[in-house]
Design an enzyme around this catalytic site. Sequence first.
Site, PDB file in Angstrom:
ATOM      1  N   SER A   1      -0.662 -36.315 -59.116  1.00 46.29           N
ATOM      2  CA  SER A   1      -1.778 -37.488 -58.778  1.00 46.29           C
ATOM      3  C   SER A   1      -2.724 -36.441 -57.792  1.00 46.29           C
ATOM      4  O   SER A   1      -3.876 -36.858 -57.696  1.00 46.29           O
ATOM      5  CB  SER A   1      -1.055 -38.001 -56.649  1.00 46.29           C
ATOM      6  OG  SER A   1       0.435 -36.811 -56.235  1.00 46.29           O
TER       7      SER A   1
ATOM      8  N   THR B   1       3.392 -38.670 -63.078  1.00 40.90           N
ATOM      9  CA  THR B   1       3.733 -40.177 -61.138  1.00 40.90           C
ATOM     10  C   THR B   1       3.771 -41.323 -61.574  1.00 40.90           C
ATOM     11  O   THR B   1       3.071 -41.941 -62.620  1.00 40.90           O
ATOM     12  CB  THR B   1       2.468 -39.540 -60.222  1.00 40.90           C
ATOM     13  OG1 THR B   1       1.213 -39.839 -60.892  1.00 40.90           O
ATOM     14  CG2 THR B   1       2.369 -37.789 -59.970  1.00 40.90           C
TER      15      THR B   1
ATOM     16  N   ASP C   1       6.120 -59.450 -51.251  1.00 39.08           N
ATOM     17  CA  ASP C   1       5.522 -58.766 -52.089  1.00 39.08           C
ATOM     18  C   ASP C   1       5.069 -59.518 -52.932  1.00 39.08           C
ATOM     19  O   ASP C   1       5.322 -60.628 -53.950  1.00 39.08           O
ATOM     20  CB  ASP C   1       6.325 -58.319 -53.211  1.00 39.08           C
ATOM     21  CG  ASP C   1       6.205 -57.017 -54.198  1.00 39.08           C
ATOM     22  OD1 ASP C   1       4.660 -58.202 -54.555  1.00 39.08           O
ATOM     23  OD2 ASP C   1       6.161 -56.126 -54.004  1.00 39.08           O
TER      24      ASP C   1
ATOM     25  N   ARG D   1       0.784 -44.779 -49.414  1.00 37.73           N
ATOM     26  CA  ARG D   1      -0.044 -43.712 -49.995  1.00 37.73           C
ATOM     27  C   ARG D   1      -0.731 -44.485 -48.631  1.00 37.73           C
ATOM     28  O   ARG D   1      -0.591 -44.693 -47.218  1.00 37.73           O
ATOM     29  CB  ARG D   1      -1.399 -44.305 -50.815  1.00 37.73           C
ATOM     30  CG  ARG D   1      -1.035 -44.049 -52.587  1.00 37.73           C
ATOM     31  CD  ARG D   1      -1.623 -42.809 -52.481  1.00 37.73           C
ATOM     32  NE  ARG D   1      -1.213 -42.341 -54.048  1.00 37.73           N
ATOM     33  CZ  ARG D   1       0.003 -42.683 -54.736  1.00 37.73           C
ATOM     34  NH1 ARG D   1       1.035 -42.450 -53.945  1.00 37.73           N
ATOM     35  NH2 ARG D   1       0.083 -41.948 -55.930  1.00 37.73           N
TER      36      ARG D   1
ATOM     37  N   ASP E   1       4.619 -39.984 -44.584  1.00 37.44           N
ATOM     38  CA  ASP E   1       4.852 -38.750 -45.676  1.00 37.44           C
ATOM     39  C   ASP E   1       3.314 -38.436 -46.963  1.00 37.44           C
ATOM     40  O   ASP E   1       3.146 -38.179 -47.326  1.00 37.44           O
ATOM     41  CB  ASP E   1       6.454 -39.067 -46.725  1.00 37.44           C
ATOM     42  CG  ASP E   1       6.158 -38.396 -47.696  1.00 37.44           C
ATOM     43  OD1 ASP E   1       6.359 -36.995 -47.722  1.00 37.44           O
ATOM     44  OD2 ASP E   1       6.009 -38.648 -49.163  1.00 37.44           O
TER      45      ASP E   1
ATOM     46  N   GLU F   1      -5.462 -36.613 -47.490  1.00 31.73           N
ATOM     47  CA  GLU F   1      -4.585 -35.425 -48.145  1.00 31.73           C
ATOM     48  C   GLU F   1      -5.744 -34.656 -49.270  1.00 31.73           C
ATOM     49  O   GLU F   1      -6.565 -34.758 -49.886  1.00 31.73           O
ATOM     50  CB  GLU F   1      -3.271 -35.145 -49.082  1.00 31.73           C
ATOM     51  CG  GLU F   1      -2.531 -36.410 -48.134  1.00 31.73           C
ATOM     52  CD  GLU F   1      -1.619 -37.123 -48.952  1.00 31.73           C
ATOM     53  OE1 GLU F   1      -1.197 -36.274 -50.482  1.00 31.73           O
ATOM     54  OE2 GLU F   1      -0.849 -38.207 -48.468  1.00 31.73           O
TER      55      GLU F   1
ATOM     56  N   HIS G   1       4.117 -35.322 -48.259  1.00 29.43           N
ATOM     57  CA  HIS G   1       3.558 -35.926 -49.830  1.00 29.43           C
ATOM     58  C   HIS G   1       4.282 -35.951 -50.743  1.00 29.43           C
ATOM     59  O   HIS G   1       4.539 -35.634 -51.639  1.00 29.43           O
ATOM     60  CB  HIS G   1       2.170 -36.802 -50.381  1.00 29.43           C
ATOM     61  CG  HIS G   1       2.413 -37.620 -51.105  1.00 29.43           C
ATOM     62  ND1 HIS G   1       0.888 -37.554 -51.294  1.00 29.43           N
ATOM     63  CD2 HIS G   1       3.101 -37.859 -51.715  1.00 29.43           C
ATOM     64  CE1 HIS G   1       0.859 -39.154 -52.107  1.00 29.43           C
ATOM     65  NE2 HIS G   1       2.254 -39.586 -52.788  1.00 29.43           N
TER      66      HIS G   1
ATOM     67  N   GLY H   1       9.070 -39.141 -53.059  1.00 25.55           N
ATOM     68  CA  GLY H   1       9.603 -38.620 -53.846  1.00 25.55           C
ATOM     69  C   GLY H   1       9.828 -37.175 -54.976  1.00 25.55           C
ATOM     70  O   GLY H   1      10.120 -36.861 -56.124  1.00 25.55           O
ATOM     71  N   TYR H   2      10.045 -36.318 -54.142  1.00 31.46           N
ATOM     72  CA  TYR H   2       9.683 -35.033 -54.995  1.00 31.46           C
ATOM     73  C   TYR H   2      11.423 -34.277 -55.610  1.00 31.46           C
ATOM     74  O   TYR H   2      11.864 -33.183 -55.373  1.00 31.46           O
ATOM     75  CB  TYR H   2       8.798 -34.159 -53.904  1.00 31.46           C
ATOM     76  CG  TYR H   2       8.261 -33.665 -54.084  1.00 31.46           C
ATOM     77  CD1 TYR H   2       7.424 -34.458 -54.809  1.00 31.46           C
ATOM     78  CD2 TYR H   2       7.508 -32.151 -54.209  1.00 31.46           C
ATOM     79  CE1 TYR H   2       6.015 -34.481 -54.830  1.00 31.46           C
ATOM     80  CE2 TYR H   2       6.252 -32.033 -54.531  1.00 31.46           C
ATOM     81  CZ  TYR H   2       5.424 -32.599 -54.816  1.00 31.46           C
ATOM     82  OH  TYR H   2       3.980 -32.708 -55.281  1.00 31.46           O
TER      83      TYR H   2
END
Length: 341
Positions: free
Chosen positions: A46, A67, A147, A207, A231, A236, A253, A256-257
């Site tokens: 990203s 990603t 949503d 984001r 996060d 960034e 960020h 998801g790591y």
Amino acid sequence: MLSITLDENIPYAEQAFSTLGQTRLLAGRSLCHADLQDTDILVVRSITKVNAQLLRGTPVRFVATATAGFDHIDLDYLREQGIGFTRAPGCNAVSAAEYVLAALSHWSLMRNKPLQECSIGIIGHGNVGSRVRQLCESKGMRCIAHDPPLQELGHTGLHSLEAALACDIVTLHVPFTCTGKHPTFRLLDAAHLATLRPGSLLLNTARGGVVEESALLARLQTRTDLDVVLDTWENEPAINLTLLQHTLLGTPHIAGYSLDGKVRGTKMVYGACCEFLQVEPRWESPLAPAEPLFSVLEAYDIREDDRRLKALLHDKMLDSARYFDQLRKNYPVRREFSGLS
């Protein structure tokens, strides 16, 4: 032979894509047009903006991002040029949802608030949001999901934004969009932030631009009745250090790591590239299942990620943007909770 340029921080990418051609590893943040003069396939994360400026006049004919998000990709340009594209939707959904659960566990301990007595507003009910809901319901929490795009597709059990914001906890899991029927840019502006109930918790792993940071900081500076876990950040890697100072947890960020999620992303884009080239995949993920663990914070101590990023607040010699990127580049191995009992 095919020439393949890879972001150097995609796990096992070299092993996978070397079965298709000659690979070259480069730093994603600094990757530029001159690096792609002999590249047929480009695989990024990203942090690389893929657009006309990067690709024009190069032989690139297939782009992959390992990603789930793709707001860094100019899809219109790729379509105009007939360049193939793939991404890895859902690759990090499990680890991002587990990040949220780890943050909730820490908050619960810090504020003495049993999770089973809390409600959680889940804004965005896709790959990540739906998994957050599953984890939270397993803890006995009342979940209010919002949503609009899914609701328009006929999905049931969804609620208004106002209902989600009225919960004890609000967590964001939407893509970053500035156009369309339901843009998410500054979805939570000053007016919405003002409605968050006293003593509540706000988490953003979507984001940075989904939350109006200046309005959030103003609220945090004038009132002490909101906890924040961030996060993702605007601008960034040059994040707002004053905002970081006001977070309960701040991380670079990395929600998801997990290693599992990263490797899953590699496998997904590798498979799509093989399909594009009409060849059989010849690489398989080498990961074995994680060892059993017995508590959320044992499985993933989110406080360590917070501590590392907040070193920026104490060491004025650190270049904040460079340090932010280095934390992501050198992120320690983290496994998913697959063995959590």
